[in-house]
Design a protein around this motif. Structure first.
Motif, PDB file in Angstrom:
ATOM      1  N   LYS A 214      -6.544   4.287   9.759  1.00 39.27           N
ATOM      2  CA  LYS A 214      -6.826   4.335   8.324  1.00 39.27           C
ATOM      3  C   LYS A 214      -7.178   5.768   7.894  1.00 39.27           C
ATOM      4  O   LYS A 214      -6.691   6.263   6.866  1.00 39.27           O
ATOM      5  CB  LYS A 214      -7.985   3.390   7.985  1.00 39.27           C
ATOM      6  CG  LYS A 214      -8.066   3.064   6.526  1.00 39.27           C
ATOM      7  CD  LYS A 214      -8.940   1.872   6.276  1.00 39.27           C
ATOM      8  CE  LYS A 214     -10.370   2.316   6.046  1.00 39.27           C
ATOM      9  NZ  LYS A 214     -11.248   1.198   5.703  1.00 39.27           N
ATOM     10  N   THR A 215      -7.965   6.414   8.722  1.00 38.12           N
ATOM     11  CA  THR A 215      -8.351   7.796   8.404  1.00 38.12           C
ATOM     12  C   THR A 215      -7.136   8.714   8.377  1.00 38.12           C
ATOM     13  O   THR A 215      -6.961   9.515   7.452  1.00 38.12           O
ATOM     14  CB  THR A 215      -9.348   8.322   9.466  1.00 38.12           C
ATOM     15  OG1 THR A 215     -10.435   7.422   9.529  1.00 38.12           O
ATOM     16  CG2 THR A 215      -9.852   9.709   9.111  1.00 38.12           C
ATOM     17  N   THR A 218      -5.029   8.197   5.342  1.00 40.54           N
ATOM     18  CA  THR A 218      -5.664   8.814   4.168  1.00 40.54           C
ATOM     19  C   THR A 218      -5.440  10.331   4.180  1.00 40.54           C
ATOM     20  O   THR A 218      -5.072  10.927   3.162  1.00 40.54           O
ATOM     21  CB  THR A 218      -7.178   8.517   4.154  1.00 40.54           C
ATOM     22  OG1 THR A 218      -7.360   7.112   4.253  1.00 40.54           O
ATOM     23  CG2 THR A 218      -7.818   9.024   2.870  1.00 40.54           C
ATOM     24  N   SER A 221      -1.902  11.034   3.303  1.00 36.51           N
ATOM     25  CA  SER A 221      -1.645  10.806   1.873  1.00 36.51           C
ATOM     26  C   SER A 221      -2.106  12.012   1.060  1.00 36.51           C
ATOM     27  O   SER A 221      -1.430  12.443   0.122  1.00 36.51           O
ATOM     28  CB  SER A 221      -2.401   9.562   1.386  1.00 36.51           C
ATOM     29  OG  SER A 221      -2.044   8.462   2.171  1.00 36.51           O
ATOM     30  N   ILE A 222      -3.272  12.548   1.433  1.00 37.26           N
ATOM     31  CA  ILE A 222      -3.770  13.731   0.708  1.00 37.26           C
ATOM     32  C   ILE A 222      -2.831  14.912   0.952  1.00 37.26           C
ATOM     33  O   ILE A 222      -2.475  15.650   0.032  1.00 37.26           O
ATOM     34  CB  ILE A 222      -5.214  14.061   1.149  1.00 37.26           C
ATOM     35  CG1 ILE A 222      -6.147  12.937   0.700  1.00 37.26           C
ATOM     36  CG2 ILE A 222      -5.667  15.398   0.573  1.00 37.26           C
ATOM     37  CD1 ILE A 222      -7.541  13.007   1.277  1.00 37.26           C
ATOM     38  N   ILE A 279      -3.779   8.890  -5.393  1.00 37.82           N
ATOM     39  CA  ILE A 279      -4.567   8.940  -4.156  1.00 37.82           C
ATOM     40  C   ILE A 279      -5.607   7.816  -4.139  1.00 37.82           C
ATOM     41  O   ILE A 279      -5.795   7.139  -3.123  1.00 37.82           O
ATOM     42  CB  ILE A 279      -5.261  10.319  -4.005  1.00 37.82           C
ATOM     43  CG1 ILE A 279      -4.215  11.414  -3.811  1.00 37.82           C
ATOM     44  CG2 ILE A 279      -6.222  10.310  -2.823  1.00 37.82           C
ATOM     45  CD1 ILE A 279      -4.774  12.811  -3.750  1.00 37.82           C
ATOM     46  N   TYR A 283      -5.779   4.761  -1.456  1.00 34.82           N
ATOM     47  CA  TYR A 283      -6.991   4.506  -0.691  1.00 34.82           C
ATOM     48  C   TYR A 283      -7.444   3.052  -0.868  1.00 34.82           C
ATOM     49  O   TYR A 283      -7.838   2.377   0.084  1.00 34.82           O
ATOM     50  CB  TYR A 283      -8.085   5.471  -1.146  1.00 34.82           C
ATOM     51  CG  TYR A 283      -9.315   5.418  -0.277  1.00 34.82           C
ATOM     52  CD1 TYR A 283      -9.292   5.944   1.012  1.00 34.82           C
ATOM     53  CD2 TYR A 283     -10.484   4.816  -0.732  1.00 34.82           C
ATOM     54  CE1 TYR A 283     -10.410   5.877   1.825  1.00 34.82           C
ATOM     55  CE2 TYR A 283     -11.612   4.755   0.078  1.00 34.82           C
ATOM     56  CZ  TYR A 283     -11.571   5.290   1.349  1.00 34.82           C
ATOM     57  OH  TYR A 283     -12.672   5.212   2.150  1.00 34.82           O
ATOM     58  N   MET A 286      -5.132   0.783   1.012  1.00 33.12           N
ATOM     59  CA  MET A 286      -5.417   0.931   2.452  1.00 33.12           C
ATOM     60  C   MET A 286      -6.646   0.124   2.844  1.00 33.12           C
ATOM     61  O   MET A 286      -6.680  -0.518   3.888  1.00 33.12           O
ATOM     62  CB  MET A 286      -5.687   2.410   2.762  1.00 33.12           C
ATOM     63  CG  MET A 286      -4.477   3.264   2.581  1.00 33.12           C
ATOM     64  SD  MET A 286      -3.614   3.301   4.071  1.00 33.12           S
ATOM     65  CE  MET A 286      -4.950   3.875   5.044  1.00 33.12           C
ATOM     66  N   ASN A 287      -7.659   0.157   1.991  1.00 27.90           N
ATOM     67  CA  ASN A 287      -8.876  -0.587   2.299  1.00 27.90           C
ATOM     68  C   ASN A 287      -8.620  -2.086   2.316  1.00 27.90           C
ATOM     69  O   ASN A 287      -9.233  -2.825   3.073  1.00 27.90           O
ATOM     70  CB  ASN A 287      -9.974  -0.260   1.273  1.00 27.90           C
ATOM     71  CG  ASN A 287     -10.728   0.990   1.666  1.00 27.90           C
ATOM     72  OD1 ASN A 287     -10.768   1.346   2.843  1.00 27.90           O
ATOM     73  ND2 ASN A 287     -11.300   1.665   0.697  1.00 27.90           N
TER      74      ASN A 287
END
Lengths: 297, 434
Positions: A214-215, A218, A221-222, A279, A283, A286-287
């Protein structure tokens, strides 16, 4: 112990002030600016005129912005899948006890310590060069026709390939740290129970790496939404549609360039707000999709 | 005691944060009066008036678009020192590099201490016009002439003379005279038909006619398009569309498509900058459509001394503007709020005329800003630019619609790649962008 509120306040004051001045204020100003007709980024509010949602309308109906979004999505999805899959593969291989793991780890990570400008120049001027480039030397050695790696058809993919090359090492290290945090006895027990390496990967490694994955998604994605330097390097002088991404579109709109005197900071702010929303949306999704692992080890 | 320690720690944090910001990272050269660096004494004062003035105690700040160490920066440093020695002024030159235009607007709006700044002439005339001093009277008093066509354009765009040319540029077709001689070409082509004949002669002699890098496909096609439609005609299309209905646009694209299919581009073109232009230095290609800086770039990159020639872009049948020539400049402006506008103007004159200008032209291999000087890097360039009454911009008409820029560039690249094979297809692709 008695709390001294004044001292606590004094200690956190610099941080709060810094946060307010360098983060909160620009964010609020950008959001507000996106609803106004503003030419110069730093003009006073007296020069702004209310524009409603027109900036958003302009941006969302712009062919160039839509092209840039399409390019960004390709970087995010295709580039993301390839980068994260390669990183995971290398992390698994390098933590499996193979010989020379330290060397390969350093070698794969090396592109991250080289300036991205130098790296991009190497790809553009040497590897992709039409006349004497590495790839075309290989192609001609195989008896095939030389390829225009940086022609309009292939330029985007060439840029993405170079970017992936420079990114894999970073994500590999994150995955390695995650894998090394998993107790070895889990794998020993699984081996004793007859689990294959593939079983161990899918039943132990992947489930326990949910948080790390997940990290990394993220982070990726950034990286994809703020993609800028590689696009600039692959389209010097003026922006090209084949490599344009939203941040370049924003940059051109706000600052202009050679032979460009038209600027629109309001529309640029709208692009910035849209990217932020994207973004946040990623996120949030994703969560929802990847809940933090409730396993303890 | 604990309170004192806590207060001290808080103070350290605050000071630490303060230390993190505000540090000027650009390189500053302080060329004070009497500095030994004024040793650049080989080049004497540019204008007598500038050198004769007494500016004791006057401090000027100049923001330059060059980076320290570049030939242009070196000459500016030396000129600043010499000006200081001659007049008593102190000129602080801050070399901000090419990204200067990203911070200039904000800095001018904030009223930062800037007396002189440097950027593209067109941007100074349009983007920074509210923060530039009117130099008309000072220029008249100094007897400044420069290149009338460039100055006229400034007045047309800004409403008054708000900048002085520092590095003029001229565009057209730059060619290797030796390659032309080897192919038996005796005269420069003036029409598109003659140009195609020249291309064929070069091809027959085993020399690829035209080099082209993707970075410049938009400019190269823009030149051709302006021949057919004129800059106003191109602007009309850029803003409102209707490319397919424009006979001139279709014809322009078709002629380029035919040029490509005839095999007149060097192998690999359009290539990635500067690969294709370097092929002139390798003797593989003979011509390129660009501005004068290509000559210095090729010579220095390839370590050769090409025997360069320049001719204007050929006229086309029924063209709306068959005479215009690309002319542009990096120029110097004085900020409207500068307290020392006359001193700033005098330094600009000192730098852009006479011997310092000649030194700049020779050191940086560029066209002199002062037409009475000599252009050693490209003989004939001064005459071409001075005679140019009808100047063309760097794609300004296309860029009037910023949303079109990147797509136009990619479509022109596709046209030169041979991917778009007809003028009608090119124009249809342009219309699809609206």
């Amino acid at each position: 112990m008695k709390k001294n509120k004044t001292m606590i306040f004094l200690f956190i004051l610099p941080t709060i002030l810094t946060l307010l001045i360098t983060y909160v204020y620009p964010v609020i100003r950008t959001v507000v600016m996106s609803f106004f007709k503003v030419e110069s980024l730093t003009s006073t509010t007296a020069d702004w005129s209310f524009y409603g949602l027109s900036n958003y309308g302009k941006v969302l109906t712009s062919t160039t912005f839509l092209t840039s979004m399409q390019n960004m999505l390709l970087i995010w999805i295709v580039g993301g899948i390839i980068t994260l899959a390669l990183s995971m593969l290398m992390a698994v291989v390098l933590t499996s006890g193979i010989r020379g793991a330290k060397f390969f780890r350093a070698a794969i990570y090396m592109p991250n310590i080289i300036s991205a400008v130098a790296l991009a120049t190497m790809w553009i001027q040497y590897i992709f060069n039409y006349d004497y480039g590495l790839l075309n030397n290989l192609v001609t050695a195989l008896g095939l026709e030389r390829v225009k790696w940086l022609g309009t058809d292939a330029k985007f993919w060439a840029m993405m390939g170079a970017f992936i090359f420079g990114s894999v090492g970073y994500y590999m290290l994150i995955f390695i740290s995650g894998i090394e945090g998993i107790p070895a006895d889990l794998y020993e027990a699984a081996t004793l129970d007859g689990a294959t390496k593939v079983d161990q990967f899918s039943k132990i490694t992947l489930p326990l790496m949910k948080g790390i994955i997940k990290t990394t998604i993220t982070f990726w994605s950034i990286n994809a939404t703020t993609f800028f330097l590689w696009s600039k390097m692959f389209s010097p002088i003026d922006t090209e549609a084949s490599t344009i991404v939203p941040v370049i579109y924003l940059y051109d709109m706000v600052f202009g360039g050679k032979g460009v005197s038209v600027r629109d900071a309001g529309a640029g702010a709208a692009v910035g707000v849209l990217l932020t929303l994207i973004i946040i949306a990623i996120y949030a999704v994703m969560n929802l999709l990847l809940k933090d692992s409730d396993l303890e080890y | 005691m604990k309170k004192i320690i806590a207060l001290l720690l808080a103070l350290v944090m605050v000071l630490g944060l303060a230390a993190c910001g505000g540090t000027e990272t650009t390189e500053t050269t302080e060329a004070a009066a009497g500095t030994e660096a004024a040793a650049g004494t080989e080049a004497a004062a540019g204008t007598e008036a500038a050198a004769a003035a007494n500016y004791d105690g006057v401090e000027l700040t100049m923001w330059s678009m060059w980076s320290s160490g570049e030939p242009q920066a070196t000459v500016i440093e030396e000129a600043a020192a010499a000006f200081g020695e001659a007049t008593g002024a102190t000129v602080n030159v801050e070399f901000k590099g090419r990204e200067l235009n990203q911070i200039l607007t904000a800095s001018l709006e904030a009223g930062e201490k800037i007396d002189i700044f440097e950027d593209d002439q067109s941007r100074i005339s349009q983007v920074y016009v509210d923060y530039t001093a009117d130099l008309t009277e000072m220029a008249e008093a100094a007897g400044y002439v420069g290149y009338p066509a460039l100055n006229d354009r400034v007045v047309e765009l800004a409403g008054y003379l708000n900048s002085i040319v520092e590095q003029p540029q001229v565009g057209g077709i730059f060619y290797d005279k030796d390659a032309f001689a080897a192919a038996g070409i005796e005269s420069e082509p003036t029409t598109w038909a003659e140009f195609l004949e020249v291309c064929q002669q070069l091809k027959d002699a085993g020399i690829a006619p035209l080099a082209l890098d993707t970075a410049y496909t938009n400019f190269t096609f823009y030149y051709h398009l302006v021949r057919h439609l004129g800059e106003d005609g191109v602007k009309e299309l850029a803003l409102n569309g209707g490319w397919s209905d424009s006979e001139g646009a279709v014809a322009a694209a078709q002629e380029i498509a035919d040029l490509v299919s005839a095999g007149y581009l060097v192998e690999g073109a359009p290539d990635e900058y500067p690969s294709s232009q370097n092929k002139i230095g390798m003797g593989q290609a003979a011509m390129i459509v660009l501005a004068n800086y290509v000559t210095a770039e090729v010579n220095s990159t390839m370590g050769v001394e090409i025997n360069w020639g320049l001719f204007n872009y050929p006229a086309v049948d029924g063209g709306a503007d068959n005479t215009c020539i690309y002319g542009g400049a990096n120029s110097l402006a004085v900020s409207s709020y500068s307290e020392n506008q006359q001193a700033a103007f005098d330094f600009i004159m000192f730098l852009t005329t006479g011997e310092w200008d000649q030194k700049m032209a020779d050191t940086a291999a560029q066209i002199p800003a002062d037409p009475s000087n000599v252009c050693n890097s490209l003989p004939g360039a001064i005459e071409t630019l001075s005679a140019g009454e009808n100047l063309m911009s760097w794609c300004d008409s296309i860029n009037a619609n910023p949303d079109l820029m990147s797509s136009f560039k990619t479509l022109t690249a596709e046209l030169y790649e041979g991917k778009i094979t007809t003028g009608a297809d090119f124009c249809a692709a342009m219309d699809a962008l609206y």
